[in-house]
Design a protein around this motif. Structure first.
Motif, PDB file in Angstrom:
ATOM      1  N   VAL A  57       0.841  -1.197   0.000  1.00 14.85           N
ATOM      2  CA  VAL A  57       0.000   0.000   0.000  1.00 14.85           C
ATOM      3  C   VAL A  57       0.876   1.247   0.000  1.00 14.85           C
ATOM      4  CG1 VAL A  57      -1.670   1.337   1.340  1.00 14.85           C
ATOM      5  CG2 VAL A  57      -1.950  -1.136   1.132  1.00 14.85           C
ATOM      6  N   LEU A  58       1.878   1.234   0.851  1.00 15.33           N
ATOM      7  CA  LEU A  58       2.788   2.380   0.973  1.00 15.33           C
ATOM      8  C   LEU A  58       3.553   2.620  -0.321  1.00 15.33           C
ATOM      9  CD1 LEU A  58       4.015   4.513   2.813  1.00 15.33           C
ATOM     10  CD2 LEU A  58       5.563   2.782   3.725  1.00 15.33           C
ATOM     11  N   SER A  59       4.053   1.559  -0.938  1.00 13.96           N
ATOM     12  CA  SER A  59       4.807   1.690  -2.187  1.00 13.96           C
ATOM     13  C   SER A  59       3.934   2.254  -3.299  1.00 13.96           C
ATOM     14  CB  SER A  59       5.369   0.332  -2.623  1.00 13.96           C
ATOM     15  OG  SER A  59       6.355  -0.113  -1.731  1.00 13.96           O
ATOM     16  N   GLY A  60       2.717   1.715  -3.427  1.00 15.81           N
ATOM     17  CA  GLY A  60       1.816   2.203  -4.453  1.00 15.81           C
ATOM     18  C   GLY A  60       1.529   3.677  -4.288  1.00 15.81           C
ATOM     19  N   PRO A 230     -11.093  15.916   5.081  1.00 17.01           N
ATOM     20  CA  PRO A 230     -11.765  16.378   6.305  1.00 17.01           C
ATOM     21  C   PRO A 230     -12.277  15.243   7.195  1.00 17.01           C
ATOM     22  CG  PRO A 230     -12.467  17.675   4.416  1.00 17.01           C
ATOM     23  CD  PRO A 230     -11.670  16.522   3.874  1.00 17.01           C
ATOM     24  N   LEU A 231     -12.571  14.110   6.612  1.00 16.60           N
ATOM     25  CA  LEU A 231     -13.079  12.976   7.379  1.00 16.60           C
ATOM     26  C   LEU A 231     -11.986  12.296   8.193  1.00 16.60           C
ATOM     27  CD1 LEU A 231     -15.290  11.360   4.574  1.00 16.60           C
ATOM     28  CD2 LEU A 231     -16.032  12.922   6.396  1.00 16.60           C
ATOM     29  N   LEU A 232     -10.716  12.505   7.791  1.00 15.92           N
ATOM     30  CA  LEU A 232      -9.612  11.753   8.397  1.00 15.92           C
ATOM     31  C   LEU A 232      -8.510  12.642   8.945  1.00 15.92           C
ATOM     32  CD1 LEU A 232      -9.407   8.964   5.654  1.00 15.92           C
ATOM     33  CD2 LEU A 232     -10.274   8.690   7.983  1.00 15.92           C
ATOM     34  N   GLN A 233      -8.781  13.938   9.095  1.00 16.59           N
ATOM     35  CA  GLN A 233      -7.748  14.851   9.580  1.00 16.59           C
ATOM     36  C   GLN A 233      -7.758  15.045  11.091  1.00 16.59           C
ATOM     37  OE1 GLN A 233      -7.894  18.545   7.335  1.00 16.59           O
ATOM     38  NE2 GLN A 233      -6.230  17.842   6.034  1.00 16.59           N
ATOM     39  N   HIS A 234      -8.749  14.510  11.767  1.00 15.49           N
ATOM     40  CA  HIS A 234      -8.773  14.640  13.228  1.00 15.49           C
ATOM     41  C   HIS A 234      -7.567  13.900  13.808  1.00 15.49           C
ATOM     42  CE1 HIS A 234     -10.050  14.364  17.420  1.00 15.49           C
ATOM     43  NE2 HIS A 234     -10.940  15.322  17.138  1.00 15.49           N
ATOM     44  N   ALA A 237      -7.870  10.266  14.414  1.00 14.81           N
ATOM     45  CA  ALA A 237      -8.176   9.372  13.287  1.00 14.81           C
ATOM     46  C   ALA A 237      -7.159   8.241  13.111  1.00 14.81           C
ATOM     47  CB  ALA A 237      -8.300  10.188  11.995  1.00 14.81           C
ATOM     48  N   PRO A 238      -5.831   8.496  13.185  1.00 15.79           N
ATOM     49  CA  PRO A 238      -4.892   7.367  13.031  1.00 15.79           C
ATOM     50  C   PRO A 238      -5.082   6.293  14.094  1.00 15.79           C
ATOM     51  CG  PRO A 238      -3.744   9.469  12.855  1.00 15.79           C
ATOM     52  CD  PRO A 238      -5.125   9.776  13.336  1.00 15.79           C
ATOM     53  N   TRP A 239      -5.322   6.709  15.328  1.00 17.18           N
ATOM     54  CA  TRP A 239      -5.521   5.743  16.402  1.00 17.18           C
ATOM     55  C   TRP A 239      -6.792   4.931  16.189  1.00 17.18           C
ATOM     56  CZ3 TRP A 239      -1.750   4.629  19.664  1.00 17.18           C
ATOM     57  CH2 TRP A 239      -0.748   5.580  19.908  1.00 17.18           C
ATOM     58  N   LEU A 240      -7.860   5.599  15.777  1.00 22.56           N
ATOM     59  CA  LEU A 240      -9.127   4.905  15.562  1.00 22.56           C
ATOM     60  C   LEU A 240      -9.023   3.909  14.410  1.00 22.56           C
ATOM     61  CD1 LEU A 240     -11.636   7.879  16.005  1.00 22.56           C
ATOM     62  CD2 LEU A 240     -11.189   6.005  17.616  1.00 22.56           C
ATOM     63  N   CYS A 241      -8.369   4.331  13.311  1.00 23.88           N
ATOM     64  CA  CYS A 241      -8.222   3.434  12.158  1.00 23.88           C
ATOM     65  C   CYS A 241      -7.309   2.259  12.490  1.00 23.88           C
ATOM     66  CB  CYS A 241      -7.678   4.212  10.954  1.00 23.88           C
ATOM     67  SG  CYS A 241      -8.856   5.387  10.261  1.00 23.88           S
ATOM     68  N   LEU A 262      -9.636  -7.500   0.952  1.00 19.72           N
ATOM     69  CA  LEU A 262     -10.032  -6.191   0.433  1.00 19.72           C
ATOM     70  C   LEU A 262     -10.386  -5.251   1.584  1.00 19.72           C
ATOM     71  CD1 LEU A 262     -10.657  -4.401  -2.021  1.00 19.72           C
ATOM     72  CD2 LEU A 262     -12.986  -5.313  -1.985  1.00 19.72           C
ATOM     73  N   LEU A 263     -11.090  -5.763   2.580  1.00 15.23           N
ATOM     74  CA  LEU A 263     -11.433  -4.954   3.751  1.00 15.23           C
ATOM     75  C   LEU A 263     -10.168  -4.522   4.492  1.00 15.23           C
ATOM     76  CD1 LEU A 263     -13.382  -3.753   5.823  1.00 15.23           C
ATOM     77  CD2 LEU A 263     -13.515  -6.024   6.894  1.00 15.23           C
ATOM     78  N   ILE A 264      -9.258  -5.461   4.700  1.00 11.31           N
ATOM     79  CA  ILE A 264      -8.003  -5.144   5.397  1.00 11.31           C
ATOM     80  C   ILE A 264      -7.224  -4.078   4.645  1.00 11.31           C
ATOM     81  CG2 ILE A 264      -5.743  -6.078   6.034  1.00 11.31           C
ATOM     82  CD1 ILE A 264      -7.214  -8.757   6.561  1.00 11.31           C
ATOM     83  N   HIS A 265      -7.098  -4.233   3.349  1.00 12.03           N
ATOM     84  CA  HIS A 265      -6.329  -3.274   2.553  1.00 12.03           C
ATOM     85  C   HIS A 265      -7.001  -1.903   2.526  1.00 12.03           C
ATOM     86  CE1 HIS A 265      -4.773  -7.055   0.297  1.00 12.03           C
ATOM     87  NE2 HIS A 265      -4.063  -6.820   1.389  1.00 12.03           N
ATOM     88  N   THR A 266      -8.321  -1.888   2.566  1.00 17.01           N
ATOM     89  CA  THR A 266      -9.043  -0.615   2.613  1.00 17.01           C
ATOM     90  C   THR A 266      -8.733   0.135   3.899  1.00 17.01           C
ATOM     91  OG1 THR A 266     -10.843  -1.497   1.240  1.00 17.01           O
ATOM     92  CG2 THR A 266     -11.320   0.459   2.561  1.00 17.01           C
ATOM     93  N   VAL A 267      -8.723  -0.586   5.022  1.00 18.88           N
ATOM     94  CA  VAL A 267      -8.412   0.053   6.298  1.00 18.88           C
ATOM     95  C   VAL A 267      -6.949   0.511   6.317  1.00 18.88           C
ATOM     96  CG1 VAL A 267      -8.356  -0.232   8.804  1.00 18.88           C
ATOM     97  CG2 VAL A 267     -10.176  -1.304   7.472  1.00 18.88           C
ATOM     98  N   MET A 268      -6.064  -0.276   5.724  1.00 24.60           N
ATOM     99  CA  MET A 268      -4.675   0.157   5.612  1.00 24.60           C
ATOM    100  C   MET A 268      -4.570   1.473   4.843  1.00 24.60           C
ATOM    101  SD  MET A 268      -2.655  -3.440   4.826  1.00 24.60           S
ATOM    102  CE  MET A 268      -2.402  -4.669   6.108  1.00 24.60           C
ATOM    103  N   CYS A 269      -5.359   1.588   3.781  1.00 24.67           N
ATOM    104  CA  CYS A 269      -5.371   2.828   3.003  1.00 24.67           C
ATOM    105  C   CYS A 269      -5.864   3.996   3.853  1.00 24.67           C
ATOM    106  CB  CYS A 269      -6.250   2.671   1.763  1.00 24.67           C
ATOM    107  SG  CYS A 269      -5.533   1.641   0.470  1.00 24.67           S
ATOM    108  N   LEU A 270      -6.873   3.759   4.679  1.00 27.59           N
ATOM    109  CA  LEU A 270      -7.385   4.812   5.553  1.00 27.59           C
ATOM    110  C   LEU A 270      -6.326   5.250   6.553  1.00 27.59           C
ATOM    111  CD1 LEU A 270     -11.007   3.497   6.280  1.00 27.59           C
ATOM    112  CD2 LEU A 270     -10.314   5.295   4.685  1.00 27.59           C
ATOM    113  N   ILE A 271      -5.602   4.296   7.119  1.00 30.55           N
ATOM    114  CA  ILE A 271      -4.513   4.633   8.049  1.00 30.55           C
ATOM    115  C   ILE A 271      -3.474   5.484   7.335  1.00 30.55           C
ATOM    116  CG2 ILE A 271      -2.604   3.695   9.412  1.00 30.55           C
ATOM    117  CD1 ILE A 271      -4.379   1.243   9.962  1.00 30.55           C
TER     118      ILE A 271
END
Length: 363
Positions: A57-60, A230-234, A237-241, A262-271
């Motif tokens: 995820v990070l590399s992409g 704006p949804l993820l700038q609090h 947010a990193p702790w919650l994700c 897919l769910l795991i990778h989506t949450v990784m993207c949110l983090i």
């Protein structure tokens, strides 16, 4: 709150070295001798291999962000410059490790039958190899996948109309997920075997690299940034994700192929998004600690050398009677870090020094 222009002007995302630390720590745990004994305590302890997925995820994200920013600044992408920089970063230590591992198995251990598969490692085809891997080289399957991505994705970015980038990424992600679920077999699409190689994306994890690229494309545009940031700038947010990722890793069944992944990778993207949309995010204090950041910076070397370190520590621990799991885990992790640091300072850095000088002439 961070503005889109501030995000675009951020040249170094300070928390990402800390994220690399978390990824490599998960890998070190996963490959630690005796770790299987702890897997029965909680299914979360079996998930260390997902550190590689987070690396994807990070590399992409990083590669696509660099390419998009180059295109925005210069009106085009220099493939020669990109491949030159990637080659200097990846190839020297990678080829060194392959050569050392091949020499150990084929020459020193007399496993001459493995000579037939050695060239595939140099050609970044380790993820297609059928026979047992050459010792210490099993992790190179992931590097092969990254190189395949590096080879194709910049070219696609250069050729695709801007409006087609997101649909193409979504389509490729869907294909990967469908293949991982084994659904292509119902329409007669199966793996192709050629000698010692089996070409299949059924068990591959290209999706997280592509998803990281998708995050980069979304954040690069003002419209996408303003919709999601704006949804993820609090600061929380990193702790919650991260807490949500830990929760689903503890809750999902053992087999993660397809939709669970897919769910795991989506949450990784949110983090990832929470760490880059503002530099003073809630995890920044931890992620930017000097030791953590440094280990993250040399994590590529740690990944390549850690099985060598394990191979050196285990016999000594057994011979001395100091074969306690935690002691061996710490010893082989520390040795991996030391070897990677020495390699970075005295070997890799000599090649890295050439990146920008040459890039100026080929960009």
């Amino acid at each position: 709150m961070t503005s889109h222009s501030t995000y675009l002007n951020t040249r170094h995302f300070g928390s990402l070295d800390g994220l690399r630390f978390l990824c490599i720590a998960a890998v070190l745990w996963h490959h630690a001798p005796g770790a299987r004994a702890y897997h029965q305590l909680d299914i979360l302890l079996v998930r260390g291999h997902l550190g590689v997925d987070f690396f994807f995820v990070l590399s992409g994200f990083l590669i696509t962000t660099l390419l998009l920013r180059e295109d925005a600044a210069k009106g085009t992408i220099s493939l020669r410059g990109f491949y030159w920089r990637r080659s200097l970063r990846i190839l020297p230590v990678y080829f060194l490790v392959i050569t050392l591992a091949g020499f150990n198995d084929i020459v020193l251990n007399g496993e001459t039958e493995k000579a037939a598969i050695l060239p595939y490692y140099y050609l970044f085809m380790a993820n297609f190899i059928i026979p047992e891997h050459i010792g210490f080289l099993h992790p190179t399957w992931s590097l092969a996948m990254e190189e395949q991505y590096y080879l194709i994705w910049p070219l696609l970015l250069l050729l695709l109309p801007q409006r087609a980038i997101v649909p193409v990424l979504l389509g490729l992600i869907a294909v990967n997920v469908i293949a991982a679920m084994g659904l292509f077999s119902y329409v007669g699409i199966t793996a192709v075997t050629v000698g010692d190689l089996r070409f299949s994306i059924g068990g591959a994890t290209y999706a997280p690299i592509l998803m990281g690229s998708l995050v980069a494309v979304i954040l690069q545009s003002r419209r996408g940034f303003d919709a999601i940031a704006p949804l993820l700038q609090h600061k929380a947010a990193p702790w919650l994700c991260l807490a949500f990722l830990i929760f689903i890793l503890s809750s999902l069944p053992k087999v993660l192929e397809g939709l669970p992944n897919l769910l795991i990778h989506t949450v990784m993207c949110l983090i990832l998004i929470t760490l880059v949309v503002r530099e003073d995010n809630g995890l920044a204090g931890l992620m930017k600690l000097r030791l953590i950041a440094r280990i993250g910076q040399i994590s590529y070397g740690i990944y390549l050398y850690h099985l060598f370190a394990r191979g050196a520590v285990v016999p000594v621990s057994m011979a001395t009677g100091l074969d306690n799991f935690w002691l061996v885990l710490v010893a082989y992790s520390v040795l991996s870090i030391i070897v990677a640091e020495l390699s970075f300072r005295f070997f890799e850095s000599r090649f890295l020094a050439l990146r920008h000088k040459k890039a100026e002439t080929v960009s």
